[in-house]
Write a protein that holds these residues in place. Sequence first.
Motif, PDB file in Angstrom:
ATOM      1  N   UNK A  96       0.816  -1.225   0.000  1.00 30.04           N
ATOM      2  CA  UNK A  96       0.000   0.000   0.000  1.00 30.04           C
ATOM      3  C   UNK A  96       0.845   1.270   0.000  1.00 30.04           C
ATOM      4  N   UNK A  97       2.136   1.121  -0.171  1.00 30.21           N
ATOM      5  CA  UNK A  97       3.019   2.282  -0.053  1.00 30.21           C
ATOM      6  C   UNK A  97       2.816   3.309  -1.162  1.00 30.21           C
ATOM      7  N   UNK A  98       2.142   2.913  -2.253  1.00 32.75           N
ATOM      8  CA  UNK A  98       1.902   3.868  -3.346  1.00 32.75           C
ATOM      9  C   UNK A  98       0.422   4.197  -3.506  1.00 32.75           C
ATOM     10  N   UNK A  99      -0.409   3.724  -2.581  1.00 31.03           N
ATOM     11  CA  UNK A  99      -1.820   4.117  -2.595  1.00 31.03           C
ATOM     12  C   UNK A  99      -1.960   5.574  -2.162  1.00 31.03           C
ATOM     13  N   UNK A 100      -3.046   6.198  -2.584  1.00 36.44           N
ATOM     14  CA  UNK A 100      -3.271   7.621  -2.309  1.00 36.44           C
ATOM     15  C   UNK A 100      -4.433   7.809  -1.334  1.00 36.44           C
ATOM     16  N   UNK A 153      -6.064   2.662  10.204  1.00 33.52           N
ATOM     17  CA  UNK A 153      -6.052   2.486  11.658  1.00 33.52           C
ATOM     18  C   UNK A 153      -5.530   1.081  11.913  1.00 33.52           C
ATOM     19  N   UNK A 154      -4.651   0.930  12.884  1.00 35.80           N
ATOM     20  CA  UNK A 154      -4.050  -0.380  13.127  1.00 35.80           C
ATOM     21  C   UNK A 154      -3.714  -0.565  14.601  1.00 35.80           C
ATOM     22  N   UNK A 155      -3.733  -1.797  15.042  1.00 39.47           N
ATOM     23  CA  UNK A 155      -3.219  -2.140  16.369  1.00 39.47           C
ATOM     24  C   UNK A 155      -1.910  -2.913  16.242  1.00 39.47           C
ATOM     25  N   UNK A 156      -1.237  -2.683  15.138  1.00 43.10           N
ATOM     26  CA  UNK A 156       0.035  -3.340  14.833  1.00 43.10           C
ATOM     27  C   UNK A 156       1.093  -2.263  14.599  1.00 43.10           C
ATOM     28  N   UNK A 157       1.995  -2.089  15.537  1.00 41.81           N
ATOM     29  CA  UNK A 157       3.003  -1.034  15.415  1.00 41.81           C
ATOM     30  C   UNK A 157       3.931  -1.269  14.231  1.00 41.81           C
ATOM     31  N   UNK A 158       4.114  -2.528  13.829  1.00 44.16           N
ATOM     32  CA  UNK A 158       4.938  -2.812  12.660  1.00 44.16           C
ATOM     33  C   UNK A 158       4.303  -2.231  11.396  1.00 44.16           C
ATOM     34  N   UNK A 180       3.964   1.956   7.003  1.00 44.13           N
ATOM     35  CA  UNK A 180       3.186   2.942   6.250  1.00 44.13           C
ATOM     36  C   UNK A 180       3.647   4.373   6.464  1.00 44.13           C
ATOM     37  N   UNK A 181       4.532   4.595   7.427  1.00 43.32           N
ATOM     38  CA  UNK A 181       5.142   5.924   7.590  1.00 43.32           C
ATOM     39  C   UNK A 181       5.804   6.373   6.291  1.00 43.32           C
ATOM     40  N   UNK A 182       6.258   5.418   5.477  1.00 48.10           N
ATOM     41  CA  UNK A 182       6.940   5.752   4.228  1.00 48.10           C
ATOM     42  C   UNK A 182       5.975   6.141   3.112  1.00 48.10           C
ATOM     43  N   UNK A 183       4.664   6.098   3.359  1.00 52.16           N
ATOM     44  CA  UNK A 183       3.698   6.564   2.369  1.00 52.16           C
ATOM     45  C   UNK A 183       3.183   7.934   2.804  1.00 52.16           C
ATOM     46  N   UNK A 184       3.614   9.015   2.143  1.00 56.02           N
ATOM     47  CA  UNK A 184       3.205  10.365   2.566  1.00 56.02           C
ATOM     48  C   UNK A 184       1.725  10.640   2.336  1.00 56.02           C
ATOM     49  N   UNK A 215      -0.711   8.627   3.238  1.00 55.20           N
ATOM     50  CA  UNK A 215      -1.466   7.757   4.131  1.00 55.20           C
ATOM     51  C   UNK A 215      -1.464   8.334   5.543  1.00 55.20           C
ATOM     52  N   UNK A 216      -2.643   8.625   6.079  1.00 56.27           N
ATOM     53  CA  UNK A 216      -2.755   9.026   7.481  1.00 56.27           C
ATOM     54  C   UNK A 216      -2.856   7.756   8.330  1.00 56.27           C
ATOM     55  N   UNK A 217      -2.143   7.734   9.439  1.00 52.44           N
ATOM     56  CA  UNK A 217      -2.045   6.530  10.260  1.00 52.44           C
ATOM     57  C   UNK A 217      -2.532   6.828  11.671  1.00 52.44           C
ATOM     58  N   UNK A 218      -3.421   5.992  12.168  1.00 48.19           N
ATOM     59  CA  UNK A 218      -3.860   6.082  13.563  1.00 48.19           C
ATOM     60  C   UNK A 218      -3.567   4.748  14.224  1.00 48.19           C
ATOM     61  N   UNK A 219      -2.883   4.779  15.361  1.00 43.45           N
ATOM     62  CA  UNK A 219      -2.591   3.564  16.110  1.00 43.45           C
ATOM     63  C   UNK A 219      -3.612   3.430  17.232  1.00 43.45           C
ATOM     64  N   UNK A 220      -4.340   2.308  17.239  1.00 42.25           N
ATOM     65  CA  UNK A 220      -5.330   2.046  18.285  1.00 42.25           C
ATOM     66  C   UNK A 220      -4.599   1.633  19.556  1.00 42.25           C
ATOM     67  N   UNK A 221      -4.667   2.453  20.590  1.00 40.70           N
ATOM     68  CA  UNK A 221      -3.902   2.226  21.810  1.00 40.70           C
ATOM     69  C   UNK A 221      -4.350   1.008  22.581  1.00 40.70           C
ATOM     70  N   UNK A 222      -3.505   0.563  23.474  1.00 38.21           N
ATOM     71  CA  UNK A 222      -3.806  -0.594  24.307  1.00 38.21           C
ATOM     72  C   UNK A 222      -2.543  -1.156  24.898  1.00 38.21           C
TER      73      UNK A 222
END
Length: 265
Positions: free
Chosen positions: A116-120, A125-130, A135-139, A141-148
């Motif tokens: 998904x690195x080239x998707x726009x 949202x993910x509960x997987x820090x990996x 996805x940090x490398x896809x500018x 893509x907004x990323x939300x980490x579900x805490x826990x």
Amino acid sequence: MNRRSAMSQAFRLPEILEIARAEGKVTVEDLAERFNVTVQTIRRDLAELAELGRLERVHGGAVLPSGVSNIGYEERRGLNRSAKVAIAKACAREIPDGASVFMNIGTSTEAVARELLHHKDLLVVTNNMNIANILVDNPDCDIIVAGGMVRRADGGLVGTLTMKAIEQFKFDLAVIGCSAMDEDGLLLDFDIQEVGVSQTIIAQSRRVFLVADQSKFKRNAPARIASLQEVDALFMDHPLPAKLERKCRDWGVEVHIAEDAGGAD
């Protein structure tokens, strides 16, 4: 000729299993040396034992399958690596730009994240820090980490806080994995807390994509996530058993078989 070098596969396989039971893991290089055969011969032996469900292939060797505990995360990354890449590519093609997506814990979902690195214009949202780190490398893509609570073994976030965070969203689609799947179409896992998170994800998603390689049918796990009937699309590297394929048709589950999926590394 050395006795071990003349030993047929029929005699090697039980001995390989005995070594695995004694040591917990076998490696290709060590077995080749023990039996005085080529590494290619040992890879064929391990492939045969994996096909029979007696061992699980991991990078460089194999481990005993377990019905109550999962194998290590790093080991799972090496399991059926080329198949996971092919499955991930097939799944990513079905994810449109501009979608809101939840991605859960697992090496197969991580493989999808890399595709998904080239998707726009994605919101993930993910509960997987990996996955977040990938996805940090896809500018775009907004990323939300579900805490826990952080599960150190795999960088996953689980528990009540994670479930409450997920309940704040309604996703266009979810991409999930599972630890095992039986021929009746039940999706199974080892961690009860992770099961609760997966069930919440399914409830909060308009569509659910399951990514799973064929090894999931050779494993067993104690906790039920859901039925395949609750999934909209399944992405695999191998055709389903005939009985389950018929059920998927009845349930309206799309089945995508990834092309060019290789075996275990």
